[in-house]
Design an enzyme around this catalytic site. Structure first.
Site, PDB file in Angstrom:
ATOM      1  N   PHE A   1       0.856  -1.185   0.000  1.00 35.38           N
ATOM      2  CA  PHE A   1       0.000   0.000   0.000  1.00 35.38           C
ATOM      3  C   PHE A   1       0.891   1.234   0.000  1.00 35.38           C
ATOM      4  CE2 PHE A   1      -2.445   3.486   1.708  1.00 35.38           C
ATOM      5  CZ  PHE A   1      -3.621   3.385   0.986  1.00 35.38           C
TER       6      PHE A   1
ATOM      7  N   ASP B   1       9.255   2.617   1.877  1.00 30.12           N
ATOM      8  CA  ASP B   1       8.080   3.366   2.315  1.00 30.12           C
ATOM      9  C   ASP B   1       7.913   3.115   3.812  1.00 30.12           C
ATOM     10  OD1 ASP B   1       5.545   4.215   3.032  1.00 30.12           O
ATOM     11  OD2 ASP B   1       4.576   3.505   1.197  1.00 30.12           O
TER      12      ASP B   1
ATOM     13  N   LYS C   1       2.238   9.939   8.182  1.00 29.87           N
ATOM     14  CA  LYS C   1       1.480   9.493   9.349  1.00 29.87           C
ATOM     15  C   LYS C   1       1.915  10.202  10.630  1.00 29.87           C
ATOM     16  CE  LYS C   1      -0.996   5.525   7.806  1.00 29.87           C
ATOM     17  NZ  LYS C   1      -0.660   4.982   6.490  1.00 29.87           N
TER      18      LYS C   1
HETATM   19  C1  LIG Z   1      -0.921   5.274   5.060  1.00 28.89           C
HETATM   20  C2  LIG Z   1       0.142   4.871   4.098  1.00 28.89           C
HETATM   21  C3  LIG Z   1       0.386   5.599   2.921  1.00 28.89           C
HETATM   22  C4  LIG Z   1      -0.494   6.738   2.484  1.00 28.89           C
HETATM   23  O1  LIG Z   1      -0.442   7.814   3.355  1.00 28.89           O
HETATM   24  P1  LIG Z   1      -1.516   9.016   3.218  1.00 28.89           P
HETATM   25  O2  LIG Z   1      -1.030  10.029   4.198  1.00 28.89           O
HETATM   26  O3  LIG Z   1      -2.854   8.444   3.527  1.00 28.89           O
HETATM   27  O4  LIG Z   1      -1.431   9.502   1.814  1.00 28.89           O
HETATM   28  C5  LIG Z   1       1.442   5.212   2.135  1.00 28.89           C
HETATM   29  N1  LIG Z   1       2.228   4.181   2.470  1.00 28.89           N
HETATM   30  C6  LIG Z   1       2.032   3.460   3.590  1.00 28.89           C
HETATM   31  C7  LIG Z   1       2.957   2.337   3.915  1.00 28.89           C
HETATM   32  C8  LIG Z   1       0.979   3.779   4.433  1.00 28.89           C
HETATM   33  O5  LIG Z   1       0.764   3.039   5.534  1.00 28.89           O
END
Ligand SMILES: *Cc1c(COP(=O)(O)O)cnc(C)c1O
Length: 398
Positions: A141, A226, A255
């Protein structure tokens, strides 16, 4: 238009005014303190969701509240046409505590990954003969913008918006042979979550991530991690990559970074930081208010050793969950990396468990029909962990 005051329940008002994007819990939260939140009726809940891994210091931590109120009364926003001291303070903190050399601030995780994707493509133009393709993992994700949805290895997020931007290939996680086989002369980078979050807490094997690093070195590819969910000490070290002994070329954060204010970052080594003036920008990214909150959050996490505390509390929760399973609770798997905990249930009852636990006063999150996730504040205490385990024991016993 004259706003005459609220009429109707929150659910009614939402259905009248808000786009149909969220499946919300039937809960209006009005206040938070530490690991607890309160609803309109004054009922309190232990918050094991923490704004989806955002409130690392819990709700209304005095250091964050103080930083926000002070900065809000001083200077909220200036744009990146001018220097900003809170932005430089946060940049320095992140660079000094990472393997990266420079940083760029965004407003969200998706935007951080967008910036990383652009960096990789620019790097491909400069160093890899125009290569632009990025290999990512199935079930990953990476966000909800078009490019990050294309990067996300889950067809359900892509199908309604096809055609996808090109340049992304997906491979199974923890399969180095598949990654090697997917690499072509068009490949410029590999993008991975060290521990997949939205899929229900699925970690990269240490051997795998090290092999990916070696493969990237051999092939001249960038390794992008990420850490939007795993960063900010959630998994026991400030960045999850530290525990793997692997140094990425690019790291993305968001986050928890700005203590609950919108804020993200992309960090890169000097060599991977291929942008030149004009290549990228953001009006609000790195604004003084978000960065002041970020400085307070990052400093507190580091000064109070919350990484070590997260590791201890994750082990404590995991031990409690194992006892529940051994006592016959319908748990089939427990995956824990600090305060990132995934629990697979024997049946597709995760939504019902979330509802029942909420009624009893604890907020959990279901990442799939049979999977629960806990990403609580890093300040979670033993008593609070016991409270969560007791509610789970009751609910799973029903
Ligand atoms: C939550 C998340 C995102 C997206 O972040 P947003 O602030 O909602 O755009 C991207 N990568 C990972 C691993 C996430 O957990």
């Amino acid at each position: 238009m004259v706003v005459t005051g609220a009429t109707g329940t929150a659910a009614e008002r939402e259905s009248r005014y808000y786009m149909r994007t969220f499946r919300r819990q039937p809960l209006v939260l009005t206040r938070g303190q530490g690991c607890w939140v309160w609803d309109e009726q004054g009922k309190r809940y232990l918050d094991l969701v923490a704004g989806i891994a955002v409130n690392v210091l819990g709700h209304c931590h005095p250091a964050v509240t103080e930083a926000i109120t002070r900065q809000a009364a001083t200077l909220v926003h200036t744009s990146n046409l001018y220097y900003s001291l809170p932005q430089l303070d946060l940049a320095e903190l992140l660079v000094e505590h990472s393997c990266a050399d420079v940083v760029f601030f965004t407003n969200s995780g998706a935007e951080s990954n967008e910036a990383a994707i652009k960096l990789a493509r620019k790097y491909g133009k400069l160093h890899r003969d125009g290569a632009y393709e990025i290999i990512t993992a199935l079930n990953s994700f990476h966000g909800r913008t078009l490019a990050t949805v294309a990067a996300t290895g889950q067809p359900k997020y892509q199908a309604p918006f096809a055609p996808m931007p090109e340049g992304f290939t997906h491979v199974p996680l923890n399969d180095i042979a598949a990654l090697r086989a997917a690499t072509t002369e068009r490949t410029v980078a590999v993008l991975l979550e060290p521990i997949q979050g939205e899929s229900g807490v699925h970690p990269c094997d240490p051997d795998y991530l090290r092999a990916v690093r070696l493969w990237c070195d051999e092939q001249g590819l960038l390794l992008i991690l990420d850490e939007v969910q795993t960063g900010m000490a959630r998994t026991g070290t400030f960045f999850a990559y530290e525990a793997y002994g692997v140094r990425p070329d690019i790291i993305t954060l968001a986050k928890g970074l700005c203590g609950g204010l919108p804020g993200g970052a992309v960090l890169a080594t000097e060599r991977a930081a291929a942008f030149t003036p004009g290549d990228h920008g953001s009006t609000l990214g790195g604004n003084p208010l978000a960065c002041a909150a970020g400085v307070a959050t990052v400093r507190t996490v580091l000064d109070e050793g919350l990484g070590a505390h997260a590791a201890e509390m994750g082990a404590y929760l995991s031990a409690g969950l194992t006892r529940l399973r051994d006592a016959g609770a319908p748990i089939t798997a427990i995956r824990e990396r600090g305060l990132m905990v995934g629990v697979d249930l024997a049946t597709e009852s995760a939504a019902a468990v979330v509802d029942a636990a909420r009624d009893r006063g604890a907020l959990f999150n279901a990442t799939g029909p049979a999977t629960l996730r806990m990403v609580p504040p890093l300040i979670l205490s033993h008593d609070e962990a016991d409270y969560a385990l007791e509610i789970l024991a009751t609910v799973l016993g029903e």
